[in-house]
Design a protein around this motif. Sequence first.
Motif, short mmCIF file in Angstrom:
data_model
loop_
_atom_site.label_atom_id
_atom_site.label_comp_id
_atom_site.label_asym_id
_atom_site.label_seq_id
_atom_site.Cartn_x
_atom_site.Cartn_y
_atom_site.Cartn_z
N ILE A 182 -7.67 11.60 -0.90
CA ILE A 182 -7.72 11.67 0.56
C ILE A 182 -7.36 10.30 1.11
O ILE A 182 -7.94 9.28 0.71
N VAL A 183 -6.38 10.28 2.03
CA VAL A 183 -5.89 9.02 2.61
C VAL A 183 -5.97 9.11 4.13
O VAL A 183 -6.19 10.18 4.70
N ASN A 184 -5.78 7.98 4.79
CA ASN A 184 -5.83 7.96 6.25
C ASN A 184 -4.61 8.63 6.87
O ASN A 184 -3.51 8.60 6.31
N ALA A 185 -4.82 9.20 8.05
CA ALA A 185 -3.75 9.94 8.72
C ALA A 185 -2.56 9.04 9.05
O ALA A 185 -1.40 9.42 8.83
N ALA A 186 -2.83 7.85 9.57
CA ALA A 186 -1.75 6.97 10.02
C ALA A 186 -0.92 6.42 8.86
O ALA A 186 0.22 5.98 9.07
N THR A 187 -1.48 6.44 7.66
CA THR A 187 -0.79 5.85 6.51
C THR A 187 -0.32 6.90 5.50
O THR A 187 0.16 6.55 4.42
N ARG A 188 -0.45 8.18 5.84
CA ARG A 188 -0.13 9.24 4.87
C ARG A 188 1.29 9.13 4.34
O ARG A 188 1.52 9.14 3.12
N ALA A 189 2.27 9.02 5.23
CA ALA A 189 3.68 8.96 4.80
C ALA A 189 3.95 7.71 3.97
O ALA A 189 4.64 7.76 2.94
N LYS A 190 3.37 6.58 4.40
CA LYS A 190 3.55 5.32 3.67
C LYS A 190 2.92 5.40 2.29
O LYS A 190 3.52 4.98 1.29
N ASP A 191 1.71 5.93 2.21
CA ASP A 191 1.01 6.06 0.93
C ASP A 191 1.78 6.98 -0.02
O ASP A 191 1.92 6.69 -1.21
N LYS A 192 2.24 8.08 0.52
CA LYS A 192 2.98 9.05 -0.28
C LYS A 192 4.24 8.42 -0.88
O LYS A 192 4.52 8.57 -2.07
N ALA A 193 4.98 7.70 -0.06
CA ALA A 193 6.21 7.06 -0.53
C ALA A 193 5.90 5.99 -1.58
O ALA A 193 6.60 5.87 -2.60
N TRP A 194 4.85 5.21 -1.35
CA TRP A 194 4.46 4.14 -2.27
C TRP A 194 4.05 4.72 -3.63
O TRP A 194 4.50 4.26 -4.69
N LEU A 195 3.24 5.76 -3.60
CA LEU A 195 2.77 6.37 -4.84
C LEU A 195 3.92 7.04 -5.59
O LEU A 195 4.09 6.84 -6.79
N LYS A 196 4.70 7.85 -4.88
CA LYS A 196 5.79 8.58 -5.54
C LYS A 196 6.83 7.62 -6.12
O LYS A 196 7.34 7.83 -7.23
N GLY A 197 7.12 6.56 -5.38
CA GLY A 197 8.10 5.59 -5.87
C GLY A 197 7.66 4.92 -7.14
O GLY A 197 8.48 4.61 -8.02
N ASN A 198 6.37 4.69 -7.27
CA ASN A 198 5.84 4.01 -8.45
C ASN A 198 5.43 4.96 -9.58
O ASN A 198 5.10 4.51 -10.68
N LEU A 199 5.43 6.26 -9.28
CA LEU A 199 5.04 7.25 -10.29
C LEU A 199 6.24 7.97 -10.90
O LEU A 199 6.07 8.88 -11.71
#
Length: 382
Positions: free
Chosen positions: A129-146
């Motif tokens: 569970i992540v914050n609403a304002a950072t969802r897209a940023k978190d998703k891109a960061w995680l997917k890019g590194n995974l």
Amino acid sequence: MASETSAKPINSPTLARTPLFDLIVENNARLTEFAGWEMPVQYTGLKQEHFAVRNSVGMFDISHMGKFKLQGKDLLHSLQFFVPSDLEKLQSGQAQYTVLLNPEGGIIDDIIIYYQGEDELGEQHGIMIVNAATRAKDKAWLKGNLEASPVNLEDISKQKVLIAVQGPQAAVSLQPFVEADLTPMKAFTHLQTNICGKPSFVARTGYTGEDGFEIMLDPDVGVELWRSLVSAGVTCCGLGARDTLRLEAGLALYGQDIDNTTTPFEAGLGWLVHLESKGDFIGRAVLEAQKKVGLQHKLVGLQMEGRYIARHGYPVVYDEEVVGKVTSGTLAPTLGKAIALAYVPTPLSQIGQQLEVEIRGKTYPAQVVKKPFYRSPTRPSK
């Protein structure tokens, strides 16, 4: 805020709405914009909602938050690289509050990881569970590194409703609609069960400093549960009470108290950093250096003398010089005192230190106090 203000949709085509929006309007919420969403700031009034959670039970629509479904072999091991906490200690059914870090040790977001265990094929499962304002940023960061890992991340944010039921009477109020017995659950545990007869996810976590649960369900079940809880007398609560509750409990708000320029040590989240028990992770070198050399500034709790309220961005003054700034502040309903969080130089961070806060051109006395400002006597242990 005027409690008599009725619901009035903002009607901005750019604002998103949760699946519970129509119910929120039915419950006469006063609405506001938050992180790109049209959300309730209050219903009957901030104080009434605040004390409902402190003394009885209240509920929040938090469906705007980001929800990621994670699956893959060595899931916990793969996620270790993103956070300073040792996730491989987690057992199935346990959760970890932690932070995503950038290479400078700054906080990309604060998150909760719920570990759901390993299936018969050796695949590990979890929810983040992540914050609403950072969802897209978190998703891109995680997917890019995974990309090179066997982990799959599915964004289920729009597919699920998330409801927080919080307060000393949360378990009693929620239990009639839940198949599993909630009594044995400890803080930061979770399970899959049926709610209103449908498969759902229940976690004993929250953002109020009280006992409570966060429930993830399909939208139709979420609507049914919300209506059932309203009929059972559970108080609907908005972002206003959520903010005063979390601040009394000393909980950080991303984008104000913590961000990508603050490290866990600076933010008072050093208990999330497990340098001794895990290997390399993003930002480790910076945190190791801070632990060795020390910090230049820290996030502290302030209590104002009198009822002058220190708001976000107000300067903190010592010996007639600005030495820091307030990140969050309010008049705490439970305490009847004005409290705040602020970053100040480490030498001025000791409990009892006398400081001042500049409010509209004048300075008013404040004292560094221990966090949290309020600790619930009924919150269960882990």
